[in-house]
Design an enzyme around this catalytic site. Sequence first.
Site, mmCIF file in Angstrom:
data_model
loop_
_atom_site.group_PDB
_atom_site.id
_atom_site.type_symbol
_atom_site.label_atom_id
_atom_site.label_comp_id
_atom_site.label_asym_id
_atom_site.label_seq_id
_atom_site.Cartn_x
_atom_site.Cartn_y
_atom_site.Cartn_z
ATOM 1 N N ASP A 35 21.194 -25.019 12.763
ATOM 2 C CA ASP A 35 22.384 -25.316 11.971
ATOM 3 C C ASP A 35 23.500 -25.877 12.847
ATOM 4 O O ASP A 35 24.303 -26.700 12.393
ATOM 5 C CB ASP A 35 22.885 -24.055 11.267
ATOM 6 C CG ASP A 35 22.043 -23.672 10.064
ATOM 7 O OD1 ASP A 35 21.389 -24.561 9.499
ATOM 8 O OD2 ASP A 35 22.032 -22.479 9.698
ATOM 9 N N LYS A 69 19.101 -14.311 7.987
ATOM 10 C CA LYS A 69 19.393 -15.005 9.241
ATOM 11 C C LYS A 69 19.778 -14.072 10.382
ATOM 12 O O LYS A 69 19.544 -14.395 11.548
ATOM 13 C CB LYS A 69 20.498 -16.051 9.026
ATOM 14 C CG LYS A 69 20.056 -17.271 8.232
ATOM 15 C CD LYS A 69 21.132 -18.328 8.220
ATOM 16 C CE LYS A 69 20.670 -19.589 7.510
ATOM 17 N NZ LYS A 69 21.672 -20.675 7.596
#
Length: 273
Positions: free
Chosen positions: A106, A70
Amino acid sequence: MNAIPEKLYGIIGHPLGHTMSPALHNSGFSMFSLPSVYMAFPTPPEKLADFMTAFRTLPLYGASVTIPHKETVMEYVDRITPRATLVGAVNTLYWDNGVLVGDNTDVLGFMAPLIDSPATYSRALVLGAGGAAKAVLAGLKELGVHNVTICNRTAHRAASLAVQFDVDCVDWDARGIVEADLVINTTPMGMAGDHVDKTTFAEEMFTGKGTAYDLVYNPLETVFLRTAKAAGWETIDGLHMFAAQGAEQFRLWTGENIPHDHIRNLVTDMLNL
């Protein structure tokens, strides 16, 4: 006769294990009759550069990004959205007129059940200091929750995020005395496997009234949530965040909206197999 997929999507990470993302997105492609397919691409760290070269040449039309890529994937994209920049992590790749964009869904995923809730929160406690905690801290900032405290077993990680997001930080052993009406578990504690019987927060720590939010969604009711419920707290399971972040990825890629309830039912059925 099934149509040949015209567009390829996927998820990169290592290990990928039993990721639910292919089921989620392929169900969406079927729902909207889109000639597309979503695959798992297990990618160890040393293969990330090669994969990103392949991403541009295959081409892939979009991808989900998970642990451990990420942060490192950010150097391989052309543009990073403001939200992903704030978090310092990317979980979604998509094309915008030939420009490869790194985004972070997210944050929206975390916020979704809180936005839909009639409750308001003034004091939040974030347990853990990994990538998920960054998305939570960014989401709390967007929601206007200004009194936020973070703690982590490894103190320096929590201290670093406290500085980055301008929040308070306490030692792990002091977490039970922090006054909070929203407690969020961002750690793997309680996840199916070796940690399933563990929790980051004991029942006596849930004082007063509030909401316990666990980002873990397998199992749906973790020890953390059962403990909170026994103390009279409201609970939010991690499938809310998973469904919302996945639906936002799908919208970025296709312009279509998968109902969150469809994703919840799909994943719940898979978890019960």
